[in-house]
Design a protein around this motif. Structure first.
Motif, PDB file in Angstrom:
ATOM      1  N   SER A 480     -78.799  -6.873   7.686  1.00  7.66           N
ATOM      2  CA  SER A 480     -78.583  -8.196   7.087  1.00  7.66           C
ATOM      3  C   SER A 480     -79.369  -8.327   5.793  1.00  7.66           C
ATOM      4  O   SER A 480     -78.914  -8.974   4.834  1.00  7.66           O
ATOM      5  CB  SER A 480     -78.981  -9.298   8.071  1.00  7.66           C
ATOM      6  N   PHE A 481     -80.570  -7.723   5.721  1.00  3.61           N
ATOM      7  CA  PHE A 481     -81.373  -7.732   4.497  1.00  3.61           C
ATOM      8  C   PHE A 481     -80.598  -7.060   3.353  1.00  3.61           C
ATOM      9  O   PHE A 481     -80.492  -7.588   2.239  1.00  3.61           O
ATOM     10  CB  PHE A 481     -82.698  -7.025   4.777  1.00  3.61           C
ATOM     11  N   LEU A 482     -80.041  -5.895   3.615  1.00  3.05           N
ATOM     12  CA  LEU A 482     -79.291  -5.163   2.592  1.00  3.05           C
ATOM     13  C   LEU A 482     -77.992  -5.892   2.237  1.00  3.05           C
ATOM     14  O   LEU A 482     -77.586  -5.938   1.077  1.00  3.05           O
ATOM     15  CB  LEU A 482     -78.974  -3.746   3.082  1.00  3.05           C
ATOM     16  N   ASP A 483     -77.351  -6.468   3.258  1.00  4.50           N
ATOM     17  CA  ASP A 483     -76.078  -7.144   3.043  1.00  4.50           C
ATOM     18  C   ASP A 483     -76.243  -8.323   2.092  1.00  4.50           C
ATOM     19  O   ASP A 483     -75.482  -8.488   1.124  1.00  4.50           O
ATOM     20  CB  ASP A 483     -75.531  -7.605   4.397  1.00  4.50           C
ATOM     21  N   VAL A 484     -77.260  -9.146   2.356  1.00  2.00           N
ATOM     22  CA  VAL A 484     -77.494 -10.303   1.490  1.00  2.00           C
ATOM     23  C   VAL A 484     -77.867  -9.850   0.089  1.00  2.00           C
ATOM     24  O   VAL A 484     -77.356 -10.375  -0.921  1.00  2.00           O
ATOM     25  CB  VAL A 484     -78.598 -11.201   2.097  1.00  2.00           C
ATOM     26  N   MET A 485     -78.733  -8.872  -0.023  1.00  2.00           N
ATOM     27  CA  MET A 485     -79.189  -8.417  -1.345  1.00  2.00           C
ATOM     28  C   MET A 485     -78.015  -7.853  -2.153  1.00  2.00           C
ATOM     29  O   MET A 485     -77.949  -8.053  -3.364  1.00  2.00           O
ATOM     30  CB  MET A 485     -80.285  -7.366  -1.181  1.00  2.00           C
ATOM     31  N   SER A 486     -77.095  -7.172  -1.485  1.00  2.00           N
ATOM     32  CA  SER A 486     -75.924  -6.636  -2.199  1.00  2.00           C
ATOM     33  C   SER A 486     -75.003  -7.758  -2.663  1.00  2.00           C
ATOM     34  O   SER A 486     -74.540  -7.773  -3.810  1.00  2.00           O
ATOM     35  CB  SER A 486     -75.152  -5.674  -1.287  1.00  2.00           C
ATOM     36  N   ARG A 487     -74.731  -8.708  -1.779  1.00  2.00           N
ATOM     37  CA  ARG A 487     -73.821  -9.793  -2.141  1.00  2.00           C
ATOM     38  C   ARG A 487     -74.406 -10.648  -3.267  1.00  2.00           C
ATOM     39  O   ARG A 487     -73.657 -11.198  -4.074  1.00  2.00           O
ATOM     40  CB  ARG A 487     -73.528 -10.659  -0.915  1.00  2.00           C
ATOM     41  N   ALA A 493     -72.717  -4.077   1.059  1.00  2.00           N
ATOM     42  CA  ALA A 493     -73.501  -3.143   1.869  1.00  2.00           C
ATOM     43  C   ALA A 493     -72.572  -2.448   2.852  1.00  2.00           C
ATOM     44  O   ALA A 493     -71.540  -2.985   3.241  1.00  2.00           O
ATOM     45  CB  ALA A 493     -74.614  -3.880   2.604  1.00  2.00           C
ATOM     46  N   ARG A 494     -72.956  -1.274   3.259  1.00  2.00           N
ATOM     47  CA  ARG A 494     -72.175  -0.518   4.228  1.00  2.00           C
ATOM     48  C   ARG A 494     -73.136   0.206   5.167  1.00  2.00           C
ATOM     49  O   ARG A 494     -74.141   0.774   4.727  1.00  2.00           O
ATOM     50  CB  ARG A 494     -71.299   0.499   3.491  1.00  2.00           C
ATOM     51  N   ARG A 495     -72.827   0.143   6.447  1.00  2.00           N
ATOM     52  CA  ARG A 495     -73.645   0.883   7.419  1.00  2.00           C
ATOM     53  C   ARG A 495     -73.205   2.341   7.442  1.00  2.00           C
ATOM     54  O   ARG A 495     -72.014   2.636   7.518  1.00  2.00           O
ATOM     55  CB  ARG A 495     -73.509   0.269   8.806  1.00  2.00           C
TER      56      ARG A 495
END
Length: 1648
Positions: A480-487, A493-495
């Motif tokens: 979720s940290f990476l997802d928000v930072m990417s958006r 973000a991709r797992r």
């Protein structure tokens, strides 16, 4: 019974943990007793009993849950599946999947109907898998006319039910994560006796376009035969459909035609509806073939840059995907190299980065930032992607390793600064895309560690000027940290799932974002005409994707509906605008108008909810709340199960229980990740599941009625951490127990759990050992060292020395390794040797102490032998490996800083087959050895005719290292690469991986043959030159019973066509087919004229399988036919009578006793003809056929199930198709003794007769030889005094090496023949023969089927040594082992041995395919290049056979800009035979024997010459056979695209027989002709389990491969046959030697 069984399991478990746990447990109990706490002690003991009871009473439910988890880890596809406590009493009579796709919006309804046939109620389970991007919209159950409908509610309003589901450990109740792309919905219901239930699930999704296509995946697994099974898909695309493809992972050749596809310009209909019989897995069984994924992929036409707009009922959707040139990109790769990335992660990262760098376009700029505690850059600024810079960057990547902590903040900011600086310095193209790709596997642990602060820092630094893409590696990362930072920064973000295909995942993501076409895309719509728009601004538009915008039309006003799209393109701003022209659905689809309804509105709602949910992850708390509220309202309004809503399912009341409520929730990606973490810690490794048996039903029912306060069940599992875990499940209650007792008991449980974990590693390591053996059994592992930490084992030397003295080969394999670790390690020595060889010695030297293997009588080693057999390891150290090899492996524990040397010696007599002897040395070195050497010395006093040396692993750089020195009577071959030359570019492995092959023959000057004598023993080699062939009279007896169904009967037809074409005109033949009945082609033998052979071919092409197997009558009829023809003098007097029997099974009709059949056949033949038996597959009784053939002057041969079975059949036929002499008697003077076999029924062309014996008193003066035989025109007689070579004279400097080689050759040959004779003898005779063979085996130290090599391993740390047994396998034992392997086909590792003959082809766009005979498998790869490029396909320097092919392009470029290419022109030359063919799609020019013939494809003709046969089938195929060289086929295709009014002519090239070509043959196809060695491991579901992926080790490379289907048109020239193959990406790199560009040539007839 169940409780008893579980009790045994519990006791076994206590025994397992006994050494490490029981002592601690009982010491604790003893301490309690001594302390006077006897009650507590008894309580703990009673706790153990309760635990045992809990394991017994866990019931089917708990075990079922555990099994489901394991099944998910295995990646099994479980979709439409019904289960019950008694499945046989549940009839699933209908399963239908109905999918309607309307402008990319898919509406899927899954329905299943089941009937409880039992006389009591049963629990029936409905279980489906659906895409994780889909929203469930409806679920219902109908039971006896009563419908129970699921209701979508706000999660808060379903809170009570939700919390109950969560507290019971069922996250989201009915929905679980399943793999990477799917979710599983399952519900069970209790159905009364003789009652029906109907389940209906509906879900919807917007199909996403990726890499140029949409994909619709339906996962089905009914698990049983279904009366009405149907998958129906209807696609409606007013924009126009460009292509549709439909296939399934479970489709067999029989099921393929059932996939019906009808495609018009705007509509496609796909259906699949097999009957129950067609679903059936095998005749008479209840298993079903329907098990996997049904996949429909398609794309639409794109004729306008404005895109396509659809409007229905006041809502519109706009699809935008124009074809545009690619924008350059400036990318900074930010790579986490912290300690948590150590091991496989860093290796996979390196591998992925190497592949990605090779794909970076020359117009791009790039940089590399690696980070741990310290930030390090490859270069200070971005660099243009020139070839030189890419190579330099790849060298840098190869050196990165893991270290330190994780400083994400500074790493990303460094990347931002680099891009900002280079942009300010104007070093980057103005119109280019700036992006950062971050790869990390964990949380920030150094520098700035506050997640919110890092996000803020990055957003501020980027300032909207670039895109950030984050790849979260593994399950420890905070997604979720990476997802928000990417958006927040115009990315996503991709797992990256931690698995062996992580490299493929990384590359796959890069492919999606590698080609930006537009930046800052704005979609403008009139404010006064539309509202409620979805997102209309997009930071990037990538090639192969699509932008989708939906909204509401005010007043449905189309007159003012203008659309404008603006974006930044490559050379200028992109701008397109226009008035919307919406499709009239009623006109396009007049018959289906009722189905469309509100699909655009629902698509708009789906897209809006998805975007609102994404938006809710960032922003202020108020913004998040507002966004979430809107998404919730829409989810409820449109009845979507989203992360904000729940589907409440009320199960009906039954006799045993009241009604109950279950909850189905939508999982977020974070919840999926959390569930996977739990699953990872919960599930045992799949190779070792251990479950307790369920107890009787009354236990389960009793506990279900109790209140579940503190109810727990201990369930044992073995996760990958190799510790024993106990998972608490709610199955058992102790409600009658006081709370304090419950707490004490729970403490005891925890205590036992903690103690058990201290012993887990030992148990698992023991289990791993046999698992590893399973892998080795099918892998190609030859001279290989392994350890628990292979990097800390240094392989100091590997030496293979082979000395061949007059065909007798003495091979020594030695290896030395050093344990550099500070603790002891297990080191493996593993080699493969020919199955005809006898091991003669094995030793290990450890720190100066030598341990030597001892050959003993099997009975003397009985105790060790029985121990090996009882543990399931037949023969202990030796296993079958492929068709020709055996594997010897042994491991030993080596102390720290100590070394070990292994030496294995084996001997064999080389057999002459088709005119040459072959020495095969199999090697596979995991890491480069300081000293690596293969040496072979061949001594042949008769004179050496030729020598060839090659290896399957040779690259262009390694070829010069094969040194060959040949004199008249001696040859020396060596191969000794340095450490650097052994290294695999781009990896830590070694290139040395495959077969080193030496072929040679000797000169034959005299008819008497060659005699050699040394130390009182002689050997006579007889193979006279220039003999004419004897005509043959052959009856082909072909099994056409039901068991020959499918591939077997097809391959039999194919091989028989080839065999009949090879008949000589002087031969006579007949064909007899048998099952229960016997049928003849003709009731007499026919001369092999062209006309008769053609008629016979037409006959065999029509043979079909049916009935049972009457072997006895079939052979006796064939005997009678030959006797009749001989009696009536219809066949030549000097000719050979033979019967070829082909069967795949045991006799089960007529006479069925094998012994009686043998007796009948022996009596009927009476020594007057030869019987050759071909046993097809593993179900045949090979020993039965072997004995019967030997009794009747013939031999048996196993034909292995595989795609090359036709080649095996034809290959064996070629060995015996040209008899030169019959009834050969070899006579020697009376001063000889102990002769081996001296009478041979036949001598065939290309073979050799060998006789050995002892010379009395070494008397050579009176040693004479006579040979008598029947020839083609007269009797053959050769006699004379033996002239023996003086070895000391011919080889004066080598005299010491020969010693007793002829004596040992005599012993080898004697033992081999005695073992063969024992099978034909009476019991008493067999005892005498085997006693002689045993004595010789022991005397000469040969490991034969009568002896064992006992290897004593040195003492281990526990002070105990142990003995292991190495035995020689008989062919029957090999067959049994292969049957066992076939039963374990789904083992974690699958490998393929060396392949002698392959079917190599190129066809299509261009698809290269190498069919592998041994495994019924294939390898494939694609080559793409610009039109006009000419590739070298085959190049054989020895014969001058060359095939070059030229690429042509498709007439029209595809809509996605991709250019389809094909082979359209072949140049084929054979210099020695003077043949040249120029084959194009228009015509064929043939040059041969100073003639030139020009043919058109519209011709139908045949040409025949001394050196060439050519057959042209009109508008179809050209088949060419070049004498003693090669056979190939060129197929002409015309592909038609009806919708486009377009067609394309192109060619395919198929190699049908290449075994005559030399070992130095090469080219894109030719390099595979003489074998390919590879190993497959880690079979796993591919992306979303849609395809099967695996890791392949081949030619020193480690490749990720994917299961694909390719078309093979060789057998079915019109429709082709779908062949499953392992696809090697990147133009076959790693599989082919070098790169595809290495194979380009300047001219069609260029030889080099």
């Amino acid at each position: 019974m169940a409780a008893s069984t579980s009790g045994v399991l519990w006791l076994h478990f206590c025994t397992m943990v006994g050494r490490g746990v029981a002592s601690s447990m009982f010491s604790t109990v003893n301490g309690l007793v001594m302390s006077g706490l006897l009650g507590v002690c008894l309580l703990l003991l009673w706790g153990c009993v309760c635990l045992w009871l809990s394991s017994s009473a866990s019931g089917a439910l708990v075990i079922s849950r555990h099994n489901e988890a394991i099944q998910e880890r295995r990646g099994a596809a479980r979709s439409l599946q019904r289960r019950s406590t008694n499945e046989a009493m549940v009839e699933v009579y209908s399963v239908t999947v109905d999918c309607t796709v309307t402008s990319c919006f898919a509406h899927t309804v899954m329905t299943s109907k089941a009937f409880n046939k039992a006389s009591s109620s049963q629990e029936i389970l409905f279980e489906v898998e659906l895409p994780k991007t889909a929203f469930i919209t409806n679920f219902s159950m109908e039971i006896e006319g009563q419908v129970y409908v699921g209701e979508v509610k706000e999660k808060e309003k379903a809170k009570k039910q939700y919390e109950k589901a969560v507290s019971s450990g069922q996250t989201a109740g009915l929905v679980k994560a399943s793999g990477r792309k799917m979710e599983k919905f399952s519900v069970s219901v209790n159905i009364a006796a003789e009652s029906n239930v109907t389940f209906v699930l509906t879900y919807e999704e917007l199909l996403q376009r990726k890499l140029g296509r949409y994909e619709l995946l339906t996962r089905v697994k009914p698990k049983t035969l279904v009366q009405d099974f149907q998958i129906v898909t209807n696609i409606y695309e007013p924009q126009g459909i460009s292509y549709v493809d439909a296939h399934a992972t479970f489709l067999s050749n029989e099921l393929l035609p059932l996939v019906e596809k009808t495609v018009t310009d705007r509509k496609a209909h796909i259906s699949f509806s097999p009957t129950m019989e067609q679903q059936r897995k095998c005749p008479g069984c209840d298993g079903t073939l329907i098990d996997g994924d049904f996949i429909v992929s398609y794309d639409v036409k794109r004729e306008k840059n404005l895109g396509d707009i659809q409007i229905v009922n006041g809502y519109f959707v706009h699809f935008f995907a124009p074809e545009l040139p690619k924008l350059p990109k400036n990318v900074v790769f930010v790579i986490d190299t912290s300690t948590s990335m150590s091991g496989r992660k860093i290796v996979q990262t390196r591998e992925a980065m190497l592949a990605i760098l090779q794909q970076v376009h020359e117009d791009d700029h790039f940089a590399i930032v690696r980070f741990d505690s310290v930030i390090e850059t490859w270069k200070d600024s971005l660099t243009k992607a020139t070839k030189e810079n890419i190579i330099e960057a790849m060298d840098y990547i190869r050196r990165i390793d893991s270290r330190g902590w994780t400083n994400i903040n500074d790493a990303v900011l460094k990347a931002v600064n680099m891009l900002v600086k280079d942009r300010q310095m104007e070093r980057l193209p103005e119109r280019s895309a700036d992006m950062i790709i971050l790869l990390t596997d964990g949380m920030p642990s150094v520098g700035e560690r506050d997640i919110g602060k890092i996000q803020e820092n990055v957003r501020t630094a980027i300032g909207g000027n670039m895109s950030l893409y984050c790849l979260g590696f593994g399950n420890d990362v905070d997604y979720s940290f990476l997802d928000v930072m990417s958006r927040q920064n115009k990315g996503l973000a991709r797992r990256i799932f931690e698995a062996s295909d992580a490299v493929v995942q990384l590359q796959g993501f890069y492919d999606e974002v590698a080609s930006p076409l537009l930046l800052e895309v704005d979609m403008h719509y009139p404010d006064n005409a539309v509202d409620s728009l979805t997102i209309s601004h997009f930071s990037q538009f990538f090639n192969g994707t699509e932008i989708v915008v939906a909204g509401h039309l005010m007043d449905n006003d189309l007159d003012n509906f203008l659309v404008e799209v603006v974006g930044r393109g490559l050379e200028e701003d992109f701008r397109v605008q226009g008035q919307v022209s919406a499709a009239d659905w009623d006109v396009f689809y007049p018959d289906e108008e009722y189905i469309f309804g509100d699909f655009t509105e629902r698509l708009w709602a789906y897209l809006t909810i998805q975007q609102l949910l994404d938006k809710s992850k960032s922003g202020t708390p108020d913004e998040k709340a507002s966004t979430t509220a809107k998404a919730l309202d829409m989810s409820l309004q449109y009845s979507f199960v989203t992360p904000l809503t729940s589907m409440v399912v009320t199960k009906p009341e039954t006799e045993d229980s009241p009604s109950s409520t279950l909850i189905a929730d939508k999982l977020t990606e974070e919840e999926r990740q959390q569930a996977e973490k739990i699953t990872y810690n919960y599930i045992s490794v799949q190779s070792y599941p251990r479950h307790y048996q369920p107890a009787h039903d009354y236990f389960e029912q009793e506990w279900q009625d109790e209140e579940m306060d503190y109810g727990y069940i201990l369930e044992q599992s073995y996760p990958r951490s190799r510790s024993i875990n106990f998972t608490m499940g709610n199955a058992v209650a102790f409600s009658d127990m006081p709370v304090v007792w419950r707490v004490l008991l729970l403490s005891a449980c925890v205590y036992i759990s903690l103690l058990a974990q201290t012993y887990g590693a030992l148990v698992i390591s023991r289990r791993d050992a046999p698992t590893q053996e399973t892998k080795e059994t099918v892998g190609i592992r030859s001279m290989k060292k392994r350890s628990s930490s292979s990097a800390n084992v240094e392989v100091q030397s590997i030496r293979i020395t082979c000395t061949v003295s007059s065909r007798f080969a003495h091979t020594v394999m030695s290896s030395k390794a050093l344990n550099k670790e500070n603790s002891s390690q297990e080191i493996f020595f593993e080699v493969e040797l020919p199955k005809m060889a006898f091991i003669t010695n094995f030793s290990m030297e450890i720190d100066g102490q030598v341990y030597v293997g001892e050959v003993k009588e099997k009975e003397s080693a009985k105790e060790q032998y029985e121990k090996a057999v009882s543990s399931g390891k037949t023969a202990g150290l030796v296993k079958a490996s492929g068709r020709k090899m055996e594997k010897f492996s042994v491991s030993v524990n080596i102390a720290a800083q100590s070394s070990v040397s292994f030496i294995l010696i084996y001997e064999e007599l080389l057999q002459r087959t088709l005119g040459s002897y072959e020495i095969l040395i199999r090697v596979k070195v995991e890491q480069p050895a300081q000293e690596f050497q293969i040496e072979a010395d061949i001594y042949e006093p008769q004179g050496i005719a030729f020598v060839e040396a090659s290896a399957t692993f040779l690259t262009n750089e390694l070829i010069p290292l094969v040194e060959k020195t040949v004199t008249d009577t001696k040859a020396h071959i060596s191969f000794s690469p340095t450490v650097e030359q052994q290294k695999c570019p781009g990896c830590k492995g070694s290139l040395i991986n495959g077969d080193f092959i030496i072929k040679y023959d000797v000169k034959r000057a005299t008819s008497l043959g060659e005699v050699q004598a040394v130390n009182g023993y002689f050997v006579h080699f007889f193979s006279p030159p220039d003999l004419a062939r004897v005509p043959k009279n052959v009856v082909y007896v072909i099994d056409t019973s039901g068991s020959m169904h499918g591939a077997k009967i097809e391959q039999t037809r194919e091989s028989m066509v080839a065999i009949l074409q090879d008949l000589h005109e002087e031969d006579h033949f007949g064909i007899l087919l048998f099952e229960r009945k016997i049928s003849y082609w003709k009731d007499y033998l026919t001369k092999a004229t062209k006309r008769n052979v053609s008629d016979a071919i037409d006959y065999v092409k029509k043979i079909q399988d049916s009935g049972s197997t009457n072997i006895n009558s079939a052979i006796l009829d064939a005997v009678s036919l030959l006797k009749k023809e001989r009696k009536e003098k219809k066949v030549p007097e000097r000719s050979m009578d033979m019967i070829f029997l082909l069967t795949d099974g045991m006799p089960n009709s007529g006479v069925t006793s094998p012994q009686l059949i043998q007796q009948n056949v022996f009596s009927a033949i009476g020594g007057s003809m030869s019987l050759f038996c071909l046993g097809f597959g593993n179900d045949v009784d090979y020993s039965f056929l072997d004995v019967m053939c030997r009794q009747n002057k013939g031999v048996a041969r196993r034909i292995f199930d595989g795609s090359d079975a036709a080649i095996q059949l034809k290959g064996f036929y070629e060995e015996v198709s040209s008899p030169l002499l019959l009834e050969v008697d070899l006579r020697y003077s009376e001063n000889t003794d102990f002769l081996t076999k001296t009478h041979y029924s036949q001598l065939f062309n290309g073979s050799e007769i060998v006789v050995a014996g002892q010379l009395k008193e070494n008397d050579m003066d009176n040693f004479s030889v006579e040979v008598f035989a029947h020839g083609s025109e007269e009797n053959f007689v050769a006699q004379g005094k033996a002239s023996v070579t003086d070895w000391q004279t011919v080889y004066p400097e080598k005299g010491y090496i020969f010693g007793d080689f002829i004596e040992r050759m005599w012993a080898y040959l004697t033992i081999q023949q005695q073992l063969e004779n024992s099978a034909l003898s009476t019991k008493e005779e067999r005892g005498n023969i085997e006693a002689k063979a045993l004595n010789l085996s022991l005397k000469y130290n040969f490991v034969t089927p009568l002896t064992s090599l006992v290897v004593t391993k040195p003492e281990n740390e526990n002070g105990a040594n142990r003995s292991l047994i190495a035995d020689k396998m008989t062919e029957s034992q090999r067959q049994q082992a292969e049957r066992h392997m076939a039963g374990a086909h789904a083992s974690p590792a699958v490998g393929s041995p060396v392949i002698d003959d392959l079917l190599a082809a190129v066809d299509g766009d261009p698809h290269f395919m190498i069919e592998l005979p041994d495994k019924n498998d294939a390898l494939c790869f694609n080559i793409n290049d610009k039109p006009g490029t000419i590739f070298s396909l085959v190049r054989d320097p020895k014969s001058g056979f060359v095939v070059n092919g030229q690429i042509i392009s498709k007439k029209k470029v595809a809509l996605d800009g991709n250019m389809n290419t094909y082979f359209g022109h072949f140049g084929i030359t054979h210099q020695k035979l003077g043949v040249r063919l120029d084959v194009s799609v228009q015509e064929i020019s043939v040059f041969y024997s100073d003639k030139q013939v020009k043919l058109l494809w519209s011709d139908a003709t045949a040409l025949r010459d001394a050196n060439m046969e050519l057959k042209l089938v009109k508008n179809c195929s050209l088949t060419v056979t070049l004498r003693h060289s090669v056979k190939f086929r060129v197929i002409r295709h015309t592909k038609v695209w009806k919708r486009r009014h377009d067609h394309q002519d192109y060619l395919g090239f198929y190699t049908l027989d290449s075994h005559h070509l030399s070992a130095s043959v090469h080219g894109l196809l030719g390099q595979f002709y003489h074998g390919v060695v590879f190993e497959l491991t880690d079979l796993r579901p591919g992306e979303g389990q849609e395809k099967l992926d695996a890791t392949m080790y081949v030619k020193g490379q480690r490749l990720n491969v994917t299961r694909h289907w390719q078309k093979d048109f060789n057998k079915d020239l019109k429709n082709g046959e779908s062949i499953a193959c392992w696809f090697v990406d990147n133009e076959g790199r790693g599989l082919i030697d070098g790169a595809a560009s290495d194979y380009t040539v300047s001219d069609l007839f260029t030889a080099i």
